[in-house]
Design an enzyme around this catalytic site. Sequence first.
Site, PDB file in Angstrom:
ATOM      1  N   ASP A  22       0.845  -1.194   0.000  1.00  0.00           N
ATOM      2  CA  ASP A  22       0.000   0.000   0.000  1.00  0.00           C
ATOM      3  C   ASP A  22       0.882   1.246   0.000  1.00  0.00           C
ATOM      4  OD1 ASP A  22      -2.543   1.471   0.254  1.00  0.00           O
ATOM      5  OD2 ASP A  22      -1.776   2.018   2.223  1.00  0.00           O
ATOM      6  N   SER A  23       0.289   2.356  -0.372  1.00  0.00           N
ATOM      7  CA  SER A  23       1.028   3.609  -0.365  1.00  0.00           C
ATOM      8  C   SER A  23       1.373   4.082   1.043  1.00  0.00           C
ATOM      9  CB  SER A  23       0.193   4.697  -1.072  1.00  0.00           C
ATOM     10  OG  SER A  23      -1.063   4.823  -0.445  1.00  0.00           O
ATOM     11  N   GLU A  53      -6.322  11.560   7.367  1.00  0.00           N
ATOM     12  CA  GLU A  53      -4.949  11.593   7.884  1.00  0.00           C
ATOM     13  C   GLU A  53      -4.716  12.722   8.882  1.00  0.00           C
ATOM     14  OE1 GLU A  53      -1.913  10.880   4.992  1.00  0.00           O
ATOM     15  OE2 GLU A  53      -2.765   8.890   4.629  1.00  0.00           O
ATOM     16  N   CYS A  88     -11.131   3.597  -2.338  1.00  0.00           N
ATOM     17  CA  CYS A  88      -9.911   4.125  -1.713  1.00  0.00           C
ATOM     18  C   CYS A  88      -9.781   3.514  -0.323  1.00  0.00           C
ATOM     19  CB  CYS A  88      -9.988   5.652  -1.620  1.00  0.00           C
ATOM     20  SG  CYS A  88      -8.589   6.403  -0.749  1.00  0.00           S
ATOM     21  N   CYS A 101      -3.850  -0.927  -2.297  1.00  0.00           N
ATOM     22  CA  CYS A 101      -4.058   0.481  -2.656  1.00  0.00           C
ATOM     23  C   CYS A 101      -4.814   0.580  -3.986  1.00  0.00           C
ATOM     24  CB  CYS A 101      -2.683   1.134  -2.779  1.00  0.00           C
ATOM     25  SG  CYS A 101      -2.688   2.825  -3.379  1.00  0.00           S
ATOM     26  N   HIS A 131      -8.851   4.661   2.419  1.00  0.00           N
ATOM     27  CA  HIS A 131      -9.209   5.498   3.563  1.00  0.00           C
ATOM     28  C   HIS A 131     -10.727   5.695   3.747  1.00  0.00           C
ATOM     29  CE1 HIS A 131      -4.990   6.353   3.297  1.00  0.00           C
ATOM     30  NE2 HIS A 131      -5.022   7.352   4.158  1.00  0.00           N
TER      31      HIS A 131
HETATM   32  N1  I24 Z   1      -4.992   7.740   9.291  1.00  0.00           N
HETATM   33  C1  I24 Z   1      -4.234   7.511   8.229  1.00  0.00           C
HETATM   34  N2  I24 Z   1      -3.026   8.042   8.019  1.00  0.00           N
HETATM   35  C2  I24 Z   1      -2.506   8.861   8.941  1.00  0.00           C
HETATM   36  C3  I24 Z   1      -4.481   8.565  10.191  1.00  0.00           C
HETATM   37  C4  I24 Z   1      -3.235   9.146  10.089  1.00  0.00           C
HETATM   38  N3  I24 Z   1      -3.017   9.921  11.179  1.00  0.00           N
HETATM   39  C5  I24 Z   1      -4.123   9.812  11.952  1.00  0.00           C
HETATM   40  N4  I24 Z   1      -5.008   8.990  11.373  1.00  0.00           N
HETATM   41  N5  I24 Z   1      -1.297   9.408   8.772  1.00  0.00           N
HETATM   42  O1  I24 Z   1      -4.695   6.659   7.274  1.00  0.00           O
HETATM   43  C6  I24 Z   1      -0.541   9.191   7.573  1.00  0.00           C
HETATM   44  C7  I24 Z   1       0.866   9.713   7.688  1.00  0.00           C
HETATM   45  N6  I24 Z   1       1.574   9.078   8.794  1.00  0.00           N
HETATM   46  C8  I24 Z   1       1.569   7.599   8.697  1.00  0.00           C
HETATM   47  C9  I24 Z   1       2.413   6.958   9.771  1.00  0.00           C
HETATM   48  O2  I24 Z   1       3.720   7.466   9.752  1.00  0.00           O
HETATM   49  C10 I24 Z   1       3.763   8.887   9.848  1.00  0.00           C
HETATM   50  C11 I24 Z   1       2.941   9.564   8.794  1.00  0.00           C
HETATM   51  C12 I24 Z   1      -5.866   5.898   7.502  1.00  0.00           C
HETATM   52  C13 I24 Z   1      -5.584   4.699   8.313  1.00  0.00           C
HETATM   53  C14 I24 Z   1      -6.623   3.670   8.177  1.00  0.00           C
HETATM   54  C15 I24 Z   1      -6.323   2.437   8.984  1.00  0.00           C
HETATM   55  C16 I24 Z   1      -6.330   8.639  11.854  1.00  0.00           C
HETATM   56  C17 I24 Z   1      -6.399   7.212  12.373  1.00  0.00           C
HETATM   57  C18 I24 Z   1      -5.663   6.799  13.467  1.00  0.00           C
HETATM   58  C19 I24 Z   1      -5.752   5.481  13.948  1.00  0.00           C
HETATM   59  C20 I24 Z   1      -6.561   4.573  13.273  1.00  0.00           C
HETATM   60  C21 I24 Z   1      -7.289   4.969  12.167  1.00  0.00           C
HETATM   61  C22 I24 Z   1      -7.186   6.285  11.710  1.00  0.00           C
HETATM   62  F1  I24 Z   1      -4.883   7.656  14.105  1.00  0.00           F
HETATM   63  F2  I24 Z   1      -7.843   6.678  10.661  1.00  0.00           F
HETATM   64  N1  DGL Z   2      -4.054   4.057  -0.695  1.00  0.00           N
HETATM   65  C1  DGL Z   2      -4.604   5.057  -1.578  1.00  0.00           C
HETATM   66  C2  DGL Z   2      -5.774   4.479  -2.384  1.00  0.00           C
HETATM   67  O1  DGL Z   2      -6.399   3.526  -1.983  1.00  0.00           O
HETATM   68  C3  DGL Z   2      -5.039   6.294  -0.833  1.00  0.00           C
HETATM   69  C4  DGL Z   2      -3.904   7.102  -0.263  1.00  0.00           C
HETATM   70  C5  DGL Z   2      -2.977   7.643  -1.325  1.00  0.00           C
HETATM   71  O2  DGL Z   2      -3.379   8.535  -2.113  1.00  0.00           O
HETATM   72  O3  DGL Z   2      -1.872   7.130  -1.409  1.00  0.00           O
HETATM   73  O4  DGL Z   2      -6.061   4.970  -3.439  1.00  0.00           O
END
Ligand code: I24
Ligand code: DGL
Length: 275
Positions: free
Chosen positions: A11-12, A153, A185, A74, A187
Amino acid sequence: MYNKQPIGFIDSGVGGLTVVKEALKQLPNENILYVGDTARCPYGPRPAEQVIDYTWEMTRYLLARDIKMLVIACNTATAVALEEIKAALSIPVVGVILPGTRAALKTTKNNKIGIIGTVGTINSGSYEAALKQKAPQTTLASLACPKFVPIVESNEYYSSVAKKIVAETLQPLKHKQLDTLILGCTHYPLLRPIIQNVMGHSVTLIDSGAETVGEVSMLLDYFSIANAPQTAEQKICEFYTTGSANMFEKIADSWLNLTELSVTHIDLGGNIHAS
Ligand code: I24
Ligand code: DGL
């Protein structure tokens, strides 16, 4: 008869954990290796060529770890790289687009289906191609939702800001009489309650990730490569991230309700400063 080699997930970033969560539920006996390219996430706004290169880098990493099947969790990577990777590998390769499409066709009664995803996924036309090839009588309304990944995020996915943005973004789909909407997607399952509320309860939402794991389960049996029942102690579940292992682990722990996950930082593409 039984095969204990791991299934690879790529995944990305961390979004593919929505697919892993389903795999832990539907396939508890399977060993799992997951690679999330957190350092270069998001893929959604990137050009297709770049997404293909990155997806190959994750794939090569897992091939060297002797996986028995590859799941491209992804949607953006599936949209642009699945065909090429599938053609080149001798193990089964599964993307998230066909399973979601099949589930939507099973669900729809009026043949009006919607698909939402990243800019990369929608611009690729991959869902459209899959649907037209299978069922030309259906109409598909596609919509890119570039604001949705940043909402999740930034931990805003339950906020009033999220509600407002989701309502505004989905406006063009509201009066198309859709009875089925594919969440194209990783998310979007996090935004599911809000999306459901905006679209109304006559619209069935399809979670591509959950559908994909159902198909992985079917393929394991078809190829007779499912693992034997194993104890929790025997189970291998390892996560690799190109970003911070610490931050990955925080999100994975809370999302999967597990503690002491095995999370390791890796570099891909020979460029440790890639971003
Ligand atoms: N959810 C995602 N990506 C993040 C996030 C999140 N931060 C809070 N939550 N960050 O994706 C992306 C960048 N980060 C990644 C880790 O390394 C540093 C940079 C969705 C995840 C789906 C499982 C919200 C959040 C959370 C816990 C569980 C679920 C969730 F904090 F959406
Ligand atoms: N994982 C990507 C998707 O399902 C969403 C996050 C991204 O843009 O990388 O399209």
